[in-house]
Design an enzyme around this catalytic site. Structure first.
Site, PDB file in Angstrom:
ATOM      1  N   LEU A 530     -40.212  38.468 -53.291  1.00 15.66           N
ATOM      2  CA  LEU A 530     -40.687  37.777 -54.483  1.00 15.66           C
ATOM      3  C   LEU A 530     -40.042  36.410 -54.640  1.00 15.66           C
ATOM      4  CD1 LEU A 530     -40.635  40.728 -56.988  1.00 15.66           C
ATOM      5  CD2 LEU A 530     -42.635  39.625 -55.993  1.00 15.66           C
ATOM      6  N   GLY A 531     -38.888  36.286 -54.120  1.00 19.39           N
ATOM      7  CA  GLY A 531     -38.230  35.003 -54.294  1.00 19.39           C
ATOM      8  C   GLY A 531     -36.879  35.016 -53.620  1.00 19.39           C
ATOM      9  N   GLY A 533     -33.020  33.142 -54.088  1.00 18.47           N
ATOM     10  CA  GLY A 533     -32.244  32.323 -55.013  1.00 18.47           C
ATOM     11  C   GLY A 533     -30.807  32.241 -54.583  1.00 18.47           C
ATOM     12  N   GLY A 536     -29.390  35.594 -53.444  1.00 20.10           N
ATOM     13  CA  GLY A 536     -29.979  36.388 -52.388  1.00 20.10           C
ATOM     14  C   GLY A 536     -31.471  36.481 -52.600  1.00 20.10           C
ATOM     15  N   VAL A 538     -35.109  38.509 -53.617  1.00 22.65           N
ATOM     16  CA  VAL A 538     -35.660  39.468 -54.573  1.00 22.65           C
ATOM     17  C   VAL A 538     -36.894  40.125 -53.975  1.00 22.65           C
ATOM     18  CG1 VAL A 538     -36.613  39.758 -56.862  1.00 22.65           C
ATOM     19  CG2 VAL A 538     -34.828  38.062 -56.471  1.00 22.65           C
ATOM     20  N   ASP A 648     -27.008  29.030 -66.942  1.00 19.14           N
ATOM     21  CA  ASP A 648     -28.208  28.497 -66.294  1.00 19.14           C
ATOM     22  C   ASP A 648     -29.453  28.823 -67.106  1.00 19.14           C
ATOM     23  OD1 ASP A 648     -29.602  27.033 -64.455  1.00 19.14           O
ATOM     24  OD2 ASP A 648     -29.803  28.679 -63.011  1.00 19.14           O
TER      25      ASP A 648
END
Ligand SMILES: *[C@@H]1O[C@H](CO)[C@@H](O)[C@H](O)[C@H]1NC(C)=O
Ligand SMILES: *[C@@H]1O[C@H](CO)[C@@H](O)[C@H](O)[C@H]1NC(C)=O
Ligand SMILES: *[C@@H]1O[C@H](CO)[C@@H](O)[C@H](O)[C@H]1NC(C)=O
Ligand SMILES: *[C@@H]1O[C@H](CO)[C@@H](O)[C@H](O)[C@H]1NC(C)=O
Ligand SMILES: *[C@@H]1O[C@H](CO)[C@@H](O)[C@H](O)[C@H]1NC(C)=O
Ligand SMILES: *[C@@H]1O[C@H](CO)[C@@H](O)[C@H](O)[C@H]1NC(C)=O
Ligand SMILES: *[C@@H]1O[C@H](CO)[C@@H](O)[C@H](O)[C@H]1NC(C)=O
Ligand SMILES: *[C@@H]1O[C@H](CO)[C@@H](O)[C@H](O)[C@H]1NC(C)=O
Length: 812
Positions: A530-531, A533, A536, A538, A648
């Site tokens: 999924l992504g 970042g 790490g 996802v 963040d």
């Protein structure tokens, strides 16, 4: 065996008169010593001379081979039992009743005694017995008169010529059509005949719920009047009222019904067309309201716990409130149970509700539970009442007295927890509204009671939430941020030692422990990314949990080298946070070198894709989201056990659930990125969102989150990104916003947004809040709690100063 004694002198009964206790009546019946019959299909009975009453075994409907030794009307087809010997102890087939010299004896087929008539007169020997035309079964001795009468041991019914004295009592049946003893009594108590409930577990009587009258004798006279005789001998007629009974053409009885209503009935002796019992008179008139009087508040009321009682034609009509259903479908008088009970599994340790937005309210006017409140708010309006109940995990229903209905103009809110007792509904007498906290229907599939933990490993998907930096790869809510930032954050807290290996479910945080294999399976071997970042990668997974069928599995490849204890500490910190505006951590894995976090899955992606997508979201929805984020941050800063600075805050890190509730993600992880020397080397904030003190060598405080929130609030208001280079003069949102605000042209910020432009008051309020938040000087920024209160309108927003200490352009 029945033996009609034809040689005896004619059957003679002296009908018992009103004062039968004093009359020395000797019934000369035709039941002789040694006569008996058995419980079977021969249906042998001993009948009264007129043929009105029968004494025999009644086969209990629906219960095979279970019999009651009873008296009933012969002429009435719909069997009406007026007396019964063994209501608590049914007899099996071929049980036998026999008249012996010590009285009637009921024995089972093996000869064990089930019941026997207790002689009223010691030592007197029975000689004969008779079923009388009054419905009384009497046993007589040759020279001492009657030694036993069924009239002296009534069950739930009395008949004309029958009386109750100070020792007599009626006891209701348990349920409609049942013969077992129930929870209501009619008895003499302290000078009056009263109706009361009993405690079903001990038989102890509760206070009366109705007083029939003062006196020491309750008489049902032969003519058909029910009266109470008081101490000076005078008679008070109770029933029937305003009508003369006619016993020649009617049967009469008075029964304490299973529902607690003492009722006087009549039945025509020669009905034209099928007859039926009609209720002439009954007390109390409204049984439901009797149980909201404080004297009768004990006991579980006519409808049991968690139910609502409404009188319909004098009978209690029991219903379950919204979100409840009958405990026993066949017996609506037995109370209700909550379909979904949030307590205690959905409660935080402080007693607040974990996921408030799964609950909604259903209101019911004119309903109240007068006694089970544990908290009262006053003054309170509907909103406050609902909020208080929603957030309070123990609260099952809130009762609101509307301010406009109360004399002093102050509303009142009573919070109730389970079990709810003495609920009633009455349009005329109740001026309150019950607000029932129910699980939203779309949330029911998330019922934590449903998923079987052992199944969870078998299914697949886990969606790991994209983290610090979303990537937009598959789902655009993990939008790609070109520059990834690693944040330097501090927890202002003592690190606690968490030794020991987590069990399958960590009891302290309720986090689940997953094996690597579990998660490998759930994500189909980490197939759907999924992504990616700062922490790490996802992956999406399917894995039923209390939060739905999908999860997000975050594989922390950056932490392999970090200390094991550090990881567990952070996980526990995150696991202890419970707030509806925070993404929930479900569990983790720290097996070998693997470090994974499992989060609830957010269906509607990130705020970033929501705000900057093709369609502009609704104004009101945006305001709700802003408030939700403010509350989530307030919780992180001030309310959770260990203060957490997010570091963040930006739209990528706010996710939206299926009802568009804002949930902050990725909090609590920044700590893991701090290196041992706590230098800020290599750490940069996301351009546009970062407070100026990031770049100075000063300690970071929660005010960095306030700053980022302010920037994001402007984005939410304007639906544009905080930095848009192509917008030239307006490229930096904070500056442009302050400019518009200070020049009094705030509406320019929302040029094509009709909804916002028609709500200029709110727009100005939001701008002021945002400008306070983005003050360069951290001390000037309000706390997130103040921000929440400002957004809610609970406090006024003062005019903010210019936020920029220096020439703004120098900062970028
Ligand atoms: C007693 O006699 C009446 C009629 O006189 C009769 O109907 C009834 O069945 C008799 N009862 C018994 C137990 O014999
Ligand atoms: C006895 O009563 C039962 C139930 O009322 C009925 O089914 C049965 O036929 C009766 N037996 C006789 C012999 O009348
Ligand atoms: C009985 O009733 C009288 C008057 O109605 C009352 O004063 C008294 O307290 C009662 N006694 C008990 C034990 O309830
Ligand atoms: C019964 O007696 C009490 C006092 O002993 C009195 O208050 C009450 O009114 C009386 N009830 C009736 C129905 O007379
Ligand atoms: C029963 O009570 C009513 C009303 O008080 C009275 O008229 C009637 O005579 C009484 N009947 C008997 C048999 O006492
Ligand atoms: C008897 O009781 C009734 C009702 O309580 C009352 O009206 C009447 O005066 C009393 N009579 C005497 C003599 O006490
Ligand atoms: C209550 O009333 C409703 C409608 O009037 C009826 O359907 C229901 O059966 C009643 N329930 C009881 C327990 O009497
Ligand atoms: C109503 O509420 C107001 C505000 O709390 C309070 O000042 C006032 O005394 C209340 N009125 C009454 C009658 O309690």
């Amino acid at each position: 065996m029945v033996s009609p004694l034809s040689h005896c002198h004619p059957f003679l009964v002296i009908l018992l008169g009103i004062h039968w206790i004093f009359a020395t009546v000797q019934a000369q019946g035709n039941v002789s010593l040694g006569d008996f019959f058995s419980a079977n299909d021969k249906n042998i009975t001993w009948q009264s001379p007129s043929g009105d009453f029968a004494f025999g075994f009644h086969s209990i409907p629906d219960e095979k081979d279970q019999f009651l030794l009873a008296i009933w009307y012969v002429q009435i087809l719909d069997r009406t039992i007026v007396w019964c010997a063994n209501r608590q102890n049914p007899a099996e087939r071929e049980s036998k009743v026999e008249l012996t010299s010590t009285g009637l004896v009921l024995k089972d087929p093996k000869g064990r005694e089930l019941w026997r008539s207790k002689s009223l007169k010691n030592d007197a020997q029975a000689s004969h017995a008779a079923m009388l035309d009054t419905g009384n079964f009497v046993i007589a001795s040759r020279n001492s008169g009657n030694i036993w009468e069924s009239f002296k041991y009534p069950t739930d019914t009395i008949l004309p010529t029958q009386e109750l004295d100070v020792d007599g009592s009626l006891s209701s049946a348990l349920a409609e059509g049942s013969y077992q003893e129930g929870k209501y009594q009619l008895r003499f108590n302290n000078g009056s005949f009263i109706l009361n409930q009993i405690d079903m577990f001990t038989g102890k009587p509760y206070n009366d719920y109705f007083i029939l009258g003062n006196g020491s004798r309750l008489i049902f006279n032969k003519t058909g009047y029910i009266q109470i005789q008081n101490s000076n001998g005078s008679l008070l007629n109770l029933a029937p009222e305003n009508a003369a009974p006619n016993p020649e053409s009617n049967y009469y009885r008075a029964t304490l019904n299973f529902n607690g209503v003492f009722t006087f009935y009549s039945y025509p002796r020669n009905p034209s067309g099928g007859g039926s019992w009609s209720a002439w008179w009954f007390r109390p008139r409204d049984i439901c309201s009797r149980f909201v009087d404080s004297t009768a508040r004990l006991g579980n009321g006519p409808c049991g716990y968690n139910s609502i009682c409404e009188p319909i034609n004098g009978r209690p009509n029991c219903t379950c409130p919204p979100g409840f259903s009958f405990l026993d479908e066949k017996n609506p008088y037995n109370g209700c149970k909550q379909d979904y009970t949030s307590y205690p599994q959905d409660c935080n340790p402080d007693g607040s509700t974990i996921e408030e937005d799964r609950f909604a309210f259903k209101s019911m006017q004119f309903a109240d539970f007068p006694f089970s409140d544990y908290g009262i708010l006053q003054p309170a309006n509907e909103f406050e009442c609902k909020q208080s109940c929603l957030r309070d995990c123990s609260c099952a229903v809130a009762i609101l007295q509307d301010p406009t209905l109360s004399k002093d103009g102050n509303g009142t809110c009573w919070k109730k927890k389970l079990p709810l007792s003495n609920g009633w509904f009455n349009r005329d007498a109740v001026d309150r509204t019950a607000l029932f906290k129910v699980l939203k229907s779309d949330a029911s599939r998330k019922n934590p009671a449903t998923p079987n933990p052992s199944d969870e490993n078998q299914n697949q998907v886990i969606l790991i939430l994209g983290v610090l930096l979303g990537t937009s790869a598959v789902f655009n809510f993990f939008s790609l941020a070109a520059i990834s930032l690693i944040f330097f954050c501090l927890y202002k807290r003592r690190l606690r030692d968490f030794n020991g290996i987590p069990s399958r479910r960590d009891l302290e945080t309720n986090l689940r422990f997953f094996t690597y294999k579990d998660l490998e399976q759930a994500t189909n071997r980490f197939k759907e990314e999924l992504g990616r970042g700062a922490f790490g990668t996802v992956y999406k997974g399917e894995l039923p949990s209390s939060f739905g069928n999908y999860v997000a599995v975050k594989k922390l490849d950056k932490f392999v080298q970090e200390g094991d204890r550090e990881f567990k500490t952070e996980v526990k910190v995150i696991g202890q946070t419970h707030h509806k505006n925070l993404v929930r951590l479900i569990g983790y894995c720290d097996e070998g070198e693997h470090r994974l976090l499992v989060y609830e899955f957010m269906q509607n992606g990130s705020l970033s894709s929501f705000l900057f997508g093709v369609l502009r979201p609704r104004w009101q929805q945006r305001l709700q989201i802003a408030l939700g984020i403010a509350k989530g941050l307030t919780y992180l800063h001030e309310e959770c056990s260990i203060q957490i600075i997010h570091c963040d805050i930006k739209p990528h890190n706010v996710l939206l659930d299926d009802s568009f509730t804002a949930k902050i993600s990725d909090f609590g992880l920044a700590k893991l990125l701090i290196n041992n020397t706590r230098t800020m080397t290599g750490i940069r904030g996301t351009k546009g969102y970062v407070a100026p003190e990031w770049f100075k060598n000063t300690p970071l405080t929660v005010k960095v989150d306030v700053y980022s929130f302010g920037v994001m609030l402007l984005e939410i208001v304007t639906c544009r990104r905080c930095v848009e280079i192509e917008m030239e003069d307006a490229a930096i949102l904070t500056e442009w916003a302050y400019e518009c605000y200070s020049e009094g042209i705030a509406e320019k910020l929302v040029e094509n947004d009709e909804e916002a432009r028609s709500d200029l008051g709110k727009l100005e309020m939001l701008l002021k809040v945002a400008i306070w938040c983005v003050q360069d000087e951290p001390l000037l920024r309000p706390s997130m709690r103040t921000v929440s209160m400002m957004l809610e309108g609970a406090v006024q927003v003062p005019t903010p100063p210019c936020p920029f200490l220096a020439n703004p352009l120098s900062r970028f």
